[in-house]
Write an enzyme that holds these catalytic residues in place. Structure first.
Site, PDB file in Angstrom:
ATOM      1  N   TYR A   1     -26.361   8.924 -47.653  1.00 49.51           N
ATOM      2  CA  TYR A   1     -27.044   8.024 -48.602  1.00 49.51           C
ATOM      3  C   TYR A   1     -27.955   8.856 -49.486  1.00 49.51           C
ATOM      4  O   TYR A   1     -28.671   9.747 -49.011  1.00 49.51           O
ATOM      5  CB  TYR A   1     -27.872   6.987 -47.835  1.00 49.51           C
ATOM      6  CG  TYR A   1     -28.760   6.137 -48.722  1.00 49.51           C
ATOM      7  CD1 TYR A   1     -28.302   4.921 -49.213  1.00 49.51           C
ATOM      8  CD2 TYR A   1     -30.037   6.558 -49.073  1.00 49.51           C
ATOM      9  CE1 TYR A   1     -29.104   4.151 -50.038  1.00 49.51           C
ATOM     10  CE2 TYR A   1     -30.843   5.800 -49.894  1.00 49.51           C
ATOM     11  CZ  TYR A   1     -30.369   4.594 -50.378  1.00 49.51           C
ATOM     12  OH  TYR A   1     -31.163   3.833 -51.204  1.00 49.51           O
TER      13      TYR A   1
ATOM     14  N   GLU B   1     -28.712   4.619 -57.113  1.00 46.45           N
ATOM     15  CA  GLU B   1     -28.503   4.601 -55.660  1.00 46.45           C
ATOM     16  C   GLU B   1     -27.027   4.834 -55.366  1.00 46.45           C
ATOM     17  O   GLU B   1     -26.168   4.111 -55.886  1.00 46.45           O
ATOM     18  CB  GLU B   1     -28.951   3.251 -55.092  1.00 46.45           C
ATOM     19  CG  GLU B   1     -28.831   3.163 -53.581  1.00 46.45           C
ATOM     20  CD  GLU B   1     -29.207   1.782 -53.074  1.00 46.45           C
ATOM     21  OE1 GLU B   1     -29.891   1.702 -52.048  1.00 46.45           O
ATOM     22  OE2 GLU B   1     -28.808   0.779 -53.698  1.00 46.45           O
TER      23      GLU B   1
END
Length: 441
Positions: free
Chosen positions: A162, A250
């Site tokens: 991530y 993101e």
């Protein structure tokens, strides 16, 4: 799946909570780093980009994404699949709502995302997607019509991480946040294993330094040549973040393939709407096809419109006043049909357009105007109201409460207009009168 969670105003009435979820107020991001809560508050954005648009933006800035084409006919999808010359192909219906993979088309096809190794199958699947409605958990019950599909190279993922860049008020600027645990809910990782969340504060003058990029790549678990690749991608993502005036980029998952490639497989980009004047090309891509037509029309006139389920329209200035108005209508037994926020620098023409929108809503059986004039000049509101009432032939009861700047002149304009306008002394009085006007019908 994503880090963001809507900040909900804690109001008594359920419809006010519903409205606050749509308001352009605040969205909160929380991560727990070393037992300290880091909170970022950013305005909620209205810009909607399809997946293929976000991927193209990233590719244009040197970020590695899957090879893909976009098609709006089954034949184009078939040709795109052939041009890719990929071992496996993923076909994705392009709608804004989530849950596409488990959705159902009214053509009978199940799933808005399909994997295949046969190019001919791509054409057959696209024929059952394009022009049909896809129903998911996040769409209206009738679903959303699919006008485009993305035909992309399917890549295997050896490992998922991530990575995000976002604005953090506590740090007065952008922050990199990463975790070797990607492809899952980052909130869960932050709550259960906070030691796996890594943070790097970015100096706005220096940008992302080489040592920061390498350290983040190492913390994400990239080894050998992949570490250099990951660091390069991180720097390119920051370049994208700056150039498009993003408030968040993101990537989840930020992964590696068996072939030794670092790829941004899925990304979410939030934009600063205050930068629209210098990001015209990006904002021109805004997809409003799945938005409420009234909300879209309101936005054209710099108005904020939120549709609700009742029959009393709320016409206000300011989000807080809007929610208080909805709340007190509910308190007196009424139900708001919507509210419409004028904002601060309102002009008479906007007041007229606001009434035009409310008048077009068949649910509306009464209109409550509640204006507290600080920046707003109440006389401008009054002139707009009288013009709208005359030209639009308003047929529903109208209750007006004005207070603040130039209020005496505003009240004179309304009282001398000869129009059937009910004045109210305060908000409580206005809500009572609006609810009573509907009850009498």
């Amino acid at each position: 799946k994503h880090l963001a969670a809507n900040f909900r105003f804690k109001m008594a009435a359920s419809m006010v909570v519903k409205a606050s979820n749509h308001l352009r107020t605040s969205a909160a991001k929380c991560l727990f780093l070393n037992n300290q809560q880091v909170v970022q508050l950013t305005p909620r954005r209205w810009l909607n980009l399809q997946e293929y648009q976000s991927k193209k933006l990233m590719a244009d800035h040197g970020v590695t994404v899957q090879r893909f084409f976009v098609a709006d006919t089954a034949n184009d999808a078939l040709e795109a699949a052939k041009r890719l010359k990929a071992r496996e192909i993923v076909l994705k219906a392009q709608i804004l709502a989530g849950g596409r993979g488990k959705g159902v088309f009214n053509s009978g096809l199940k799933g808005g995302v399909h994997l295949t190794k046969d190019c001919n199958i791509v054409g057959q699947l696209a024929k059952q997607m394009l022009g049909y409605n896809l129903v998911t958990k996040q769409t209206p019950k009738e679903g959303v019509k699919v006008n485009k599909v993305m035909v992309a190279e399917a890549l295997d993922i050896t490992r998922e991480t991530y990575f995000a860049i976002l604005m953090d008020r506590a740090c007065n600027g952008p922050v990199m946040v990463g975790s070797p645990q990607g492809g899952v809910d980052i909130e869960e990782v932050a709550a259960t294993t906070p030691e796996l969340i890594f943070k790097e504060v970015i100096d706005i003058f220096e940008g992302v330094r080489d040592d920061q990029a390498f350290r983040m790549a190492e913390n994400l678990g990239f080894k050998g040549s992949l570490q250099q690749q990951a660091a390069d991608q991180i720097k390119k993502l920051y370049s994208l973040f700056l150039k498009v005036d993003a408030t968040q980029v993101e990537v989840n998952p930020f992964g590696e393939t068996p072939e030794g490639q670092v790829v941004c497989f899925d990304a979410k980009i939030n934009f600063d709407d205050n930068a629209e004047f210098r990001q015209k090309e990006i904002f021109a891509m805004d997809d409003t096809s799945e938005s409420d037509p009234l909300e879209t029309e309101a936005a054209r006139h710099d108005l904020k419109y939120i549709g609700m389920d009742g029959n009393i329209a709320c016409f206000v200035n300011g989000a807080g006043l809007a929610m208080a108005t909805c709340d007190i209508i509910d308190l007196h037994g009424g139900k708001p049909a919507n509210f419409l926020d004028l904002g601060g620098g309102v002009q008479e023409s906007q007041v007229y357009q606001a009434f035009k929108l409310l008048n077009a809503d068949p649910k509306v059986e009464a209109i409550l105007v509640n204006i507290f004039g600080g920046i707003v000049n109440c006389a401008i509101i009054a002139n707009g109201i009288t013009k709208a009432c005359r030209e639009l032939a308003l047929k529903v009861p109208l209750v007006v409460r004005l207070e603040g700047t130039n209020v005496h002149e505003a009240k004179r304009i309304l009282s001398e207009s000869g129009l059937p306008i009910t004045s109210a002394s305060d908000l409580d009085d206005a809500a009572r009168k609006a609810v009573a006007s509907v009850a009498r019908k």
